[in-house]
Design a protein around this motif. Structure first.
Motif, PDB file in Angstrom:
ATOM      1  N   ILE A 330       0.820  -1.199   0.000  1.00 12.31           N
ATOM      2  CA  ILE A 330       0.000   0.000   0.000  1.00 12.31           C
ATOM      3  C   ILE A 330       0.860   1.258   0.000  1.00 12.31           C
ATOM      4  N   GLN A 331       2.085   1.160   0.493  1.00  7.58           N
ATOM      5  CA  GLN A 331       2.988   2.304   0.447  1.00  7.58           C
ATOM      6  C   GLN A 331       3.287   2.700  -0.988  1.00  7.58           C
ATOM      7  N   THR A 332       3.463   1.716  -1.870  1.00  6.48           N
ATOM      8  CA  THR A 332       3.715   2.004  -3.283  1.00  6.48           C
ATOM      9  C   THR A 332       2.517   2.687  -3.923  1.00  6.48           C
ATOM     10  N   LEU A 333       1.315   2.216  -3.578  1.00  5.58           N
ATOM     11  CA  LEU A 333       0.105   2.811  -4.124  1.00  5.58           C
ATOM     12  C   LEU A 333      -0.075   4.238  -3.615  1.00  5.58           C
ATOM     13  N   ALA A 334       0.253   4.463  -2.345  1.00  6.04           N
ATOM     14  CA  ALA A 334       0.154   5.811  -1.780  1.00  6.04           C
ATOM     15  C   ALA A 334       1.133   6.757  -2.467  1.00  6.04           C
ATOM     16  N   GLU A 335       2.352   6.310  -2.670  1.00  5.37           N
ATOM     17  CA  GLU A 335       3.353   7.148  -3.331  1.00  5.37           C
ATOM     18  C   GLU A 335       2.952   7.447  -4.777  1.00  5.37           C
ATOM     19  N   ALA A 353       4.124  14.432   4.363  1.00  5.74           N
ATOM     20  CA  ALA A 353       4.821  13.482   5.242  1.00  5.74           C
ATOM     21  C   ALA A 353       4.039  12.176   5.265  1.00  5.74           C
ATOM     22  N   LYS A 354       4.741  11.062   5.355  1.00 10.56           N
ATOM     23  CA  LYS A 354       4.080   9.755   5.269  1.00 10.56           C
ATOM     24  C   LYS A 354       4.494   8.866   6.441  1.00 10.56           C
ATOM     25  N   ASP A 355       3.520   8.162   6.953  1.00  4.81           N
ATOM     26  CA  ASP A 355       3.755   7.122   7.959  1.00  4.81           C
ATOM     27  C   ASP A 355       2.822   5.970   7.604  1.00  4.81           C
ATOM     28  N   ILE A 356       3.338   5.023   6.843  1.00  8.60           N
ATOM     29  CA  ILE A 356       2.502   3.985   6.239  1.00  8.60           C
ATOM     30  C   ILE A 356       2.967   2.609   6.713  1.00  8.60           C
ATOM     31  N   CYS A 357       2.002   1.803   7.117  1.00  7.20           N
ATOM     32  CA  CYS A 357       2.332   0.481   7.650  1.00  7.20           C
ATOM     33  C   CYS A 357       3.019  -0.370   6.587  1.00  7.20           C
ATOM     34  N   PRO A 358       4.063  -1.090   6.971  1.00  6.15           N
ATOM     35  CA  PRO A 358       4.775  -1.948   6.015  1.00  6.15           C
ATOM     36  C   PRO A 358       4.058  -3.287   5.851  1.00  6.15           C
ATOM     37  N   ASN A 359       4.447  -4.002   4.805  1.00 11.62           N
ATOM     38  CA  ASN A 359       3.987  -5.384   4.599  1.00 11.62           C
ATOM     39  C   ASN A 359       2.477  -5.513   4.489  1.00 11.62           C
ATOM     40  N   PHE A 360       1.839  -4.482   3.958  1.00 15.04           N
ATOM     41  CA  PHE A 360       0.408  -4.579   3.673  1.00 15.04           C
ATOM     42  C   PHE A 360       0.257  -4.619   2.162  1.00 15.04           C
TER      43      PHE A 360
END
Length: 485
Positions: A330-335, A353-360
């Motif tokens: 989801i971090q890739t999709l957010a970026e 600024a981003k704080d995105i959970c990993p491994n989702f």
């Protein structure tokens, strides 16, 4: 890779959900007015029996054998076997066959779902992915990059401060220049709005108030006779009937898309070039060339860039599949969504600024829809903050908790009081359906709800917000069941 596939294909219809809708017999609410589906297993069985009856009794066979279709779709009648001659008015033999009238009700019902379903149809996705913010901002972004247009309030365009500071002109000449740039801004906006509001629209023979709509699915009686005789007279299975109807509608969509792409690459291109060239000639006629050389250079560079931009936009008008191979965090999709937002607003260079959970990880089926959702939220930040980009202080926090995904968007506002009533209304009506999904402008939250409910298939979702001073915090959450890989 993700942004490339999204930027080149934006045309989508949720066929799976439409097929589900077509098999239901209860009242539907996906069209602009509720109606009972004419296409059920029981009704189709009666249709097949009726079709067999009229064929066996030669009420249909003789007529179908003597219909001839011209290159332009006109229907004429030719001499049949046994030297029997039919006149053109014998079209009534087909038009008033009960089986033909039932076929028409089936096909047009599928057609209207395909186009105008508020949740699954083409027009809804045109609104979400193209008309709402994306297309107008893309078109305007080129002119903004070269400081050729300004914002407007109540149809009055702001002074172009960039050229006021940049050029050494007399007060009289600066006034003339500002008037010309203001009119140019207005002309660009009017034409861009015309493309969105009048061309990138859908119509049929009944909903044709958008005369210039390029997605044309109109069928006259001759067209329907052709389909009935040539494509459906041997179709005796409801699933095959639906398959054929959707295939024909996609074929018409491909024809429409070719027209749209040509419009962007020829007619729309020529109109923008005309506006630029007219401004160029006007400035040369009233101002000294050397005193505005940098502005003229920007105009010529913009002339080239708008052609490239229109060519790129034309690539949006290709069919997008419901799934993309593979999976992405989801971090890739957010970026990707953030980058799309920045591309749409080149002169609003804000940071997030981003704080995105990993491994989702999310499967390909949902990539585009997650990005659409975040695009709408980020678009709201840019459009409604009413602050200089360096004062927005945007933050995106995404986390998972108790099998729910939380998307938290934070940003500063110029005046929080302007938004409280709308946000309260959104929260209070979050679980209610919206009638204005296809309307552009506003907050876009009806579209966000539609994405969550219809495209992401979430049974549960929630909306909340918090305002503290001039800081807005919006949280959208929904279940992760079946979403997370």
């Amino acid at each position: 890779m993700v942004i490339g596939s999204i930027d080149e294909r934006k045309i989508f219809v949720n066929e799976y959900k439409i097929r589900q809708t077509l098999k239901k017999s209860e009242k539907q609410s996906v069209l602009s007015t509720e109606q009972v589906s004419p296409l059920t297993n029981e009704s189709f069985e009666r249709y097949v029996k009726l079709l067999a009856y009229v064929k066996n009794n030669n009420e249909y066979k003789d007529v179908s054998s003597i219909i001839q279709f011209g290159e332009n779709g006109e229907v004429t009648f030719v001499e049949a076997e046994k030297n029997k001659t039919y006149k053109e008015q014998d079209v009534d033999v087909v038009l008033y066959l009960p089986a033909f009238r039932i076929f028409v009700s089936y096909f047009l019902y599928i057609r209207d779902l395909f186009i105008f379903s508020k949740e699954y149809g083409l027009d809804a996705y045109l609104s979400t992915r193209i008309r709402h913010g994306t297309l107008p901002n893309h078109l305007r972004s080129v002119f903004e990059t070269y400081f050729l247009v300004t914002a407007q309030t109540d149809n009055v365009y702001a002074i172009n401060q960039f050229w006021k500071d940049k050029l050494s002109l007399s007060e009289e000449h600066m006034t003339i220049l500002q008037a010309s740039l203001g009119q140019f801004s207005k002309d660009v906006d009017i034409f861009s709005k015309d493309i969105k509001d009048n061309y990138i629209q859908c119509k049929n023979e009944q909903k044709n108030e958008k005369f210039d709509a390029l997605f044309d699915y109109s069928y006259n009686e001759h067209d329907l006779i052709f389909l009935f005789v040539e494509d459906f007279d041997e179709t005796l299975n409801i699933d095959v009937f639906i398959d054929k109807a959707l295939m024909i509608l996609w074929q018409q969509t491909e024809i429409n898309l070719e027209v749209v792409r040509n419009k962007f690459n020829i007619q729309f291109r020529d109109r923008y070039i005309e506006l630029i060239d007219n401004l160029h000639l006007e400035l040369l006629s009233i101002l000294d060339k050397n005193s505005i050389s940098e502005l003229l250079n920007n105009l010529m560079t913009c002339r080239t860039e708008i052609q490239t931009k229109l060519s790129n936009i034309s690539k949006w008008f290709r069919r997008s599949e419901s799934s993309i191979e593979g999976e992405y965090e989801i971090q890739t999709l957010a970026e990707t969504s953030i980058q799309i937002t920045k591309n749409l607003n080149p002169n609003f260079n804000f940071e997030i600024a981003k704080d995105i959970c990993p491994n989702f990880n999310i499967s390909g089926e949902y990539h585009q829809h997650i990005i659409d959702l975040m695009n709408n939220c980020l678009f709201n930040i840019v459009k409604h903050c009413h602050l200089p980009c360096e004062e927005v202080n945007a933050n995106l926090i995404i986390y998972e908790k108790e099998n729910n995904l939380f998307l938290n968007f934070e940003n500063c506002l110029s005046d929080a009081s302007l938004h409280i009533a709308k946000l309260n209304a959104i929260k209070e009506n979050w679980e209610s359906s919206d009638a204005n999904i296809s309307r552009e402008g506003g907050t876009g939250f009806p579209k966000i709800k539609k994405i969550i409910n219809s495209d992401l298939n979430r049974k549960y979702s929630d909306f909340d917000f918090h305002l503290a001073s001039n800081k807005l915090n919006i949280t959208i959450s929904f279940e992760t069941n079946g979403l997370k890989v």
